[in-house]
Enzyme design. Structure first.
Site, PDB file in Angstrom:
ATOM      1  N   ILE B  98      -1.081  30.110  45.483  1.00 68.84           N
ATOM      2  CA  ILE B  98      -0.492  31.326  46.056  1.00 68.84           C
ATOM      3  C   ILE B  98      -1.355  31.863  47.200  1.00 68.84           C
ATOM      4  O   ILE B  98      -0.824  32.376  48.199  1.00 68.84           O
ATOM      5  CB  ILE B  98      -0.256  32.420  44.981  1.00 68.84           C
ATOM      6  CG1 ILE B  98       0.412  33.655  45.597  1.00 68.84           C
ATOM      7  CG2 ILE B  98      -1.546  32.818  44.270  1.00 68.84           C
ATOM      8  CD1 ILE B  98       1.712  33.379  46.337  1.00 68.84           C
ATOM      9  N   GLY B 316       4.990  28.602  39.863  1.00 70.13           N
ATOM     10  CA  GLY B 316       4.905  30.051  39.667  1.00 70.13           C
ATOM     11  C   GLY B 316       3.882  30.654  40.601  1.00 70.13           C
ATOM     12  O   GLY B 316       3.724  30.190  41.732  1.00 70.13           O
ATOM     13  N   GLU B 317       3.209  31.713  40.163  1.00 65.27           N
ATOM     14  CA  GLU B 317       2.166  32.411  40.942  1.00 65.27           C
ATOM     15  C   GLU B 317       2.734  33.180  42.131  1.00 65.27           C
ATOM     16  O   GLU B 317       1.990  33.822  42.865  1.00 65.27           O
ATOM     17  CB  GLU B 317       1.111  31.444  41.507  1.00 65.27           C
ATOM     18  CG  GLU B 317       0.331  30.668  40.501  1.00 65.27           C
ATOM     19  CD  GLU B 317      -0.702  29.744  41.176  1.00 65.27           C
ATOM     20  OE1 GLU B 317      -0.827  29.745  42.413  1.00 65.27           O
ATOM     21  OE2 GLU B 317      -1.395  29.026  40.429  1.00 65.27           O
ATOM     22  N   GLY B 318       4.040  33.056  42.385  1.00 68.76           N
ATOM     23  CA  GLY B 318       4.625  33.645  43.591  1.00 68.76           C
ATOM     24  C   GLY B 318       4.685  32.664  44.744  1.00 68.76           C
ATOM     25  O   GLY B 318       4.975  33.055  45.875  1.00 68.76           O
TER      26      GLY B 318
END
Lengths: 360, 360
Positions: B98, B316-318
């Site tokens: 991210i 994930g993580e943005g």
């Protein structure tokens, strides 16, 4: 040997060793293996293309090529032919979609007159005009075989000049009223696809004009009998000058170890021509988006290229390539800039709970 | 009225007048109408969200929320729980996926401890810890109803602080070992989907662990009987602290007229919670990518959100939100910066050849 043959002779397979090293590094970065998907694959492909384990994107250039089409006289486009030079002027002034999206992505734009029908005398437009528009392909070949070769060689020259000037990622873009007609004809010849699937509404023609467009393409193919095993024959008979130029950009990029982003439907037709002339050139192509133009998905399937962006776009000009150029750059940054498990002190996977097998 | 109820009460429908003006301008720009597809639609949605005809994206912030899950004790993840705080440290040090992708997109990253099981004492990490990890949902509710409310309110506070500081586009991101288990449970409860479709391999578990994961979710739903008409009940019984926090970020963005990019599967679960608490909040959500996690597509279908990026990501993580933030920004630039037909002196479409009907 002419420049086209010399260029094709220079195109090599990707560098497997750099790709292996890039894969090994990806698998050490602080994420589950394979979890960045296409970003990981792209970085590995870029390593193979640039022949180094840590590929970089420092200068992105979108090459927008313009040309006119004699077949426009058949009423296959919703816009008049005068729009081609008007849009070239708009590109040069910085007001078109490609200008906005390239600026946003940090990419430069080059505008090339490959064969606009009228005189283009605009500062900043590269003059590679082969002829003022193609002939009407319903009445005979769109251009001569020599002109087809010249259009590709002009594209190679443009690519080489940009690469010499530091470009490490090229993108293709197009402008030319009626060029979805030529692109559909190219797709139909190479793939054998039914015209119901390979011909679409382009800039937005109605049902009646769509019917005319299909008839025009059928007639052009019948009259010219292009040989699908001979990419130059296909380009000359049912192609376009900007399409030949873009095929040259692709071959020039591949011959010089530079990746090239394929924009939409017209760029896809150019990619099919490049592929037919040199199958290995496909290794240097990266698909950007999938267009609304129905034949585009067929084309990408034929080329076995997977698009990243699904945004219902159908503008051309290199707009999809510009957006995707940022993703290719991101893929290289992931590979270079992410911390490894060891560097970050992050625990790795419990092997007993893990999925066995490749890439996970 | 508590902060959650106050926030929900503030969420209005989009501003139709600004959307109409944005649509009118899009139709005057030098391109066939509708030809920039989702970029056009996004710019119009942004006009409605920001309540002005020329929306802008000047400050993008990805909010990454971390929390642990008691259900990790059941062996549902391929990674040990200690990875949650290790990755939080990696985020703070700038070495995670991210960080690289947000830097590339020109977005800032905020890291929030919503409920990491161990003590997190890392400069730069916002402390909103509600409790050190959830309880194991197989044995009872993951958290109390009060804690569920507190987690959402903490997320609202984080969003409000960022918006007060100038953020005009938020993105969601997550970290938490076992949080695909909680997210699959949330999806299953809200949608009634079969566990064969709503549960996947997360960070990469094998077939045996996947079977366990499905049994664990079945048991958790049986034991807790969450009420799908009550989003707080679902969040409390089978949710997670970071999921509650992200639902709060979404509601806080919506209440303050700011768009929020939904990342992947865990962010999607948070979006479902926000949607169940306030259906209108969905108008402020923008989907980014479609994850490899099979339930993600189901979730997006339930939310009627269309993803833009198809890149086989599942980190994930943005990371998906960071990539998509650049596309949202691009959409606003297209609307503001492209020339109109009149400005550029480009001819418009021949109406007699045009497709009749909406948007073309």
């Amino acid at each position: 040997m002419n420049k086209l043959d010399e260029t094709i002779a220079k195109i090599e397979g990707l560098d497997i060793k750099s790709m292996r090293l890039a894969r090994e590094r990806q698998d050490q970065l602080t994420k589950p293996k394979g979890s960045l998907g296409v970003l990981e694959e792209l970085s590995i492909k870029m390593a193979g293309i640039q022949r180094k384990p840590l590929p970089e994107v420092n200068k992105k250039v979108i090459i927008v090529m313009a040309g006119d089409h004699g077949v426009a006289a058949e009423g296959v486009s919703a816009f008049p032919q005068e729009v081609t030079p008007q849009m070239v002027a708009n590109f040069a002034a910085g007001g078109a979609g490609i200008n906005v999206l390239a600026r946003h992505a940090g990419a430069e734009v080059r505008i090339v007159d490959m064969g606009v029908a009228s005189v283009v005398d605009i500062p900043g437009v590269i003059d590679k005009k082969i002829r003022p528009g193609t002939a009407n392909m319903v009445e005979g070949p769109a251009m001569t075989r020599e002109q087809a070769i010249a259009s590709i060689e002009a594209g190679i020259e443009v690519a080489e000049a940009e690469i010499a000037d530091g470009a490490d990622l090229l993108g293709t873009g197009d402008m030319g009223i009626a060029n979805t007609t030529a692109s559909s004809a190219i797709l139909t010849v190479f793939s054998g696809a039914d015209l119901l699937h390979s011909v679409g509404r382009g800039t937005g023609i109605g049902a009646e004009a769509l019917e005319i467009k299909r008839e025009v393409i059928t007639e052009a193919i019948r009259a010219n009998q292009p040989d699908k095993r001979d990419g130059l024959d296909v380009l000359a008979k049912v192609g376009g000058l900007e399409i030949g130029g873009l095929a040259g950009v692709i071959l020039g990029a591949a011959a010089n170890g530079v990746a090239v982003l394929i924009d939409g439907f017209i760029s896809g037709a150019a990619a099919m021509v490049a592929w037919s002339l040199c199958p290995e050139s496909r290794s240097y192509m990266i698909a950007s988006h999938v267009s609304v133009e129905p034949g585009h998905k067929l084309m990408l399937d034929e080329l076995a290229l997977k698009p990243m962006l699904f945004m219902n776009m159908r503008l051309g000009e290199g707009t999809g390539a510009a957006l995707a150029s940022s993703l290719v750059e991101a893929s290289c940054k992931v590979l270079s800039e992410m911390a490894t498990f060891a560097e970050a002190g992050v625990a790795e996977k419990s092997e007993d709970l893990s999925e066995k097998g490749a890439g996970i």
